[in-house]
Design a protein around this motif. Sequence first.
Motif, PDB file in Angstrom:
ATOM      1  N   ARG A 170      -2.627   4.575  -3.222  1.00  0.00           N
ATOM      2  CA  ARG A 170      -1.693   3.818  -2.401  1.00  0.00           C
ATOM      3  C   ARG A 170      -1.195   2.542  -3.091  1.00  0.00           C
ATOM      4  N   VAL A 171      -0.348   2.699  -4.054  1.00  0.00           N
ATOM      5  CA  VAL A 171       0.235   1.530  -4.728  1.00  0.00           C
ATOM      6  C   VAL A 171       1.752   1.685  -4.800  1.00  0.00           C
ATOM      7  N   GLY A 172       2.457   0.710  -4.271  1.00  0.00           N
ATOM      8  CA  GLY A 172       3.918   0.701  -4.337  1.00  0.00           C
ATOM      9  C   GLY A 172       4.420  -0.717  -4.513  1.00  0.00           C
TER      10      GLY A 172
ATOM     11  N   ARG B 125       9.537   1.164  -5.105  1.00  0.00           N
ATOM     12  CA  ARG B 125       8.981   2.033  -6.159  1.00  0.00           C
ATOM     13  C   ARG B 125       7.560   2.424  -5.768  1.00  0.00           C
ATOM     14  N   THR B 126       7.056   3.472  -6.383  1.00  0.00           N
ATOM     15  CA  THR B 126       5.707   3.920  -6.060  1.00  0.00           C
ATOM     16  C   THR B 126       4.982   4.436  -7.291  1.00  0.00           C
ATOM     17  N   MET B 127       3.649   4.409  -7.229  1.00  0.00           N
ATOM     18  CA  MET B 127       2.841   5.063  -8.261  1.00  0.00           C
ATOM     19  C   MET B 127       2.285   6.388  -7.753  1.00  0.00           C
ATOM     20  N   SER B 128       2.774   6.851  -6.597  1.00  0.00           N
ATOM     21  CA  SER B 128       2.253   8.095  -6.008  1.00  0.00           C
ATOM     22  C   SER B 128       2.778   9.344  -6.695  1.00  0.00           C
ATOM     23  N   LYS B 129       3.958   9.292  -7.256  1.00  0.00           N
ATOM     24  CA  LYS B 129       4.625  10.512  -7.723  1.00  0.00           C
ATOM     25  C   LYS B 129       4.462  10.671  -9.241  1.00  0.00           C
TER      26      LYS B 129
ATOM     27  N   ALA C 157       0.875  -1.179   0.000  1.00  0.00           N
ATOM     28  CA  ALA C 157       0.000   0.000   0.000  1.00  0.00           C
ATOM     29  C   ALA C 157       0.914   1.231   0.000  1.00  0.00           C
ATOM     30  N   GLY C 158       1.401   1.570  -1.173  1.00  0.00           N
ATOM     31  CA  GLY C 158       2.390   2.639  -1.318  1.00  0.00           C
ATOM     32  C   GLY C 158       3.776   2.124  -0.956  1.00  0.00           C
ATOM     33  N   ALA C 159       4.789   2.920  -1.312  1.00  0.00           N
ATOM     34  CA  ALA C 159       6.153   2.567  -0.908  1.00  0.00           C
ATOM     35  C   ALA C 159       6.230   2.517   0.614  1.00  0.00           C
ATOM     36  N   ASP C 160       5.405   3.310   1.287  1.00  0.00           N
ATOM     37  CA  ASP C 160       5.456   3.331   2.751  1.00  0.00           C
ATOM     38  C   ASP C 160       5.204   1.947   3.355  1.00  0.00           C
TER      39      ASP C 160
ATOM     40  N   LEU D 221      16.782   0.667  -1.039  1.00  0.00           N
ATOM     41  CA  LEU D 221      16.969   1.846  -1.882  1.00  0.00           C
ATOM     42  C   LEU D 221      15.588   2.346  -2.309  1.00  0.00           C
ATOM     43  N   ASP D 222      15.209   3.477  -1.779  1.00  0.00           N
ATOM     44  CA  ASP D 222      13.889   4.046  -2.039  1.00  0.00           C
ATOM     45  C   ASP D 222      13.975   4.917  -3.290  1.00  0.00           C
ATOM     46  N   GLU D 223      13.299   4.470  -4.348  1.00  0.00           N
ATOM     47  CA  GLU D 223      13.318   5.206  -5.616  1.00  0.00           C
ATOM     48  C   GLU D 223      11.952   5.838  -5.900  1.00  0.00           C
TER      49      GLU D 223
HETATM   50  C1  LIG Z   1      11.246   9.138  -0.323  1.00  0.00           C
HETATM   51  C2  LIG Z   1       9.836   8.719  -0.185  1.00  0.00           C
HETATM   52  N1  LIG Z   1       9.557   7.437  -0.024  1.00  0.00           N
HETATM   53  C3  LIG Z   1       8.298   7.000   0.099  1.00  0.00           C
HETATM   54  C4  LIG Z   1       7.249   7.893   0.094  1.00  0.00           C
HETATM   55  C5  LIG Z   1       5.860   7.373   0.273  1.00  0.00           C
HETATM   56  O1  LIG Z   1       5.410   6.923  -0.959  1.00  0.00           O
HETATM   57  P1  LIG Z   1       4.021   6.190  -1.095  1.00  0.00           P
HETATM   58  O2  LIG Z   1       2.993   7.223  -1.389  1.00  0.00           O
HETATM   59  O3  LIG Z   1       4.241   5.263  -2.239  1.00  0.00           O
HETATM   60  O4  LIG Z   1       3.764   5.470   0.190  1.00  0.00           O
HETATM   61  C6  LIG Z   1       7.477   9.247  -0.061  1.00  0.00           C
HETATM   62  C7  LIG Z   1       6.352  10.205  -0.061  1.00  0.00           C
HETATM   63  O5  LIG Z   1       6.491  11.392  -0.065  1.00  0.00           O
HETATM   64  C8  LIG Z   1       8.807   9.675  -0.195  1.00  0.00           C
HETATM   65  O6  LIG Z   1       9.109  10.973  -0.339  1.00  0.00           O
END
Ligand SMILES: Cc1ncc(COP(=O)(O)O)c(C=O)c1O
Length: 382
Positions: free
Chosen positions: A249-251, A237-241, A96-99, A211-213
């Motif tokens: 919320r997809v990562g 990876r994330t689809m948020s940005k 649920a997101g990169a988070d 490694l957070d991309e």
């Molecule tokens: C470096 C980084 N990692 C992860 C996230 C969270 O991403 P997601 O929306 O995929 O949970 C953010 C959100 O601002 C971010 O800046």
Amino acid sequence: MPKTTPVTFASPTKPAGWTWEATNQEVAARYGLPIEQVVRFDQNTAPAPPGAVRELLVGGEFEVALSEYPPSDYGRLIAAAAARYGVAHEDLLVGAGADEVLDLVAKTFIPHGGAAVVPIPTYPMYGILTDQRGARVIRVPRLGLADGYALDTEAVRSGVRSVEGGANVVWLCNPNNPTGTFEPAGRIEALLAALRTDAAADGRLAPIVLLDEAYIEFAGDSHHVLRAAYPRLIVARTMSKAYAIAGLRVGFAIATPELIGEISTYRPPGSVSIVSVEVAAALLPDDDLVRSRVADVIAERARFAAGLTGAGWTVQPSATNFLLVSFDSPETADTVAESLLQRGLIPRTFPSGHPLDHCIRLTVRSRAQDDRLIQAAREIAA
Ligand SMILES: Cc1ncc(COP(=O)(O)O)c(C=O)c1O
């Protein structure tokens, strides 16, 4: 550090937690503004989702069985992500997101009493998740502004070696939030090679490197291919940005099937909604979507930065969808943030004592929204 050092949370009573800026409702109420005038410049999100999302949701191009849980293997989404990222299905995990990916990595690889290295300044969740595990946060400095806040390879290496048995995890972010900077060519490769050599010399397992991309689409090529040379690498990876669907919320995690298997133990049964799965799977195959969105953001970023610079603000170079703006002191940054809030423009601020407490961070949004911020900057500077 000797093994017997007791491990405590950063606070003796409570682990560290995320801090948010004010909500739209709070800002509207506090400053007597119509809520539709409030704009979020603090979350690095896009001003609107891709048009295709509306068609999918409203036009009903797919049928979403809202009464059912999402498919347990997120099969269609995994297949679409595998094709997009050029990896095997077995190398992917959905979160649920990169988070959520970061959370699962912390749960899987940071034991209570363990340790993780965090090069600062960076995304606060790495330190928070480590602290919440009852593990030690080893903060090491990045290089300074003049060196593009690049990773200090030696500082990371000695951070890993500063605990007996080596740190469990190294948290990396490229491009880095909140500095907006991309690592110099070869820096991550060199760091991974050094971490592997150190581990072999010390006779221990190399640390997991997360490694957070999250912002990679704005900057350059992913480093996920390095997992061949460093099998303990996990890329988030994330689809948020770049895909502009933060609200859905997809990562993903990209790693070797062995690591994906380990992380999967901690994966909740259905944290990504069936709507999110369907929309994300429909967007991923679109070759032009990210390309055109990224081009738009980069063009608008240059215009936004020029406008702010023209107003007398100091804007740092950015490889992302946000800008770091620095002032002469933390007090000036606070005053500017307050003046922006009064106008319904919400910046990201940094707490006192943070290495960037003299800065604010601003998301690149739509032309009209950015113009409001540029105008505010002119008024505040005047
Ligand atoms: C470096 C980084 N990692 C992860 C996230 C969270 O991403 P997601 O929306 O995929 O949970 C953010 C959100 O601002 C971010 O800046």
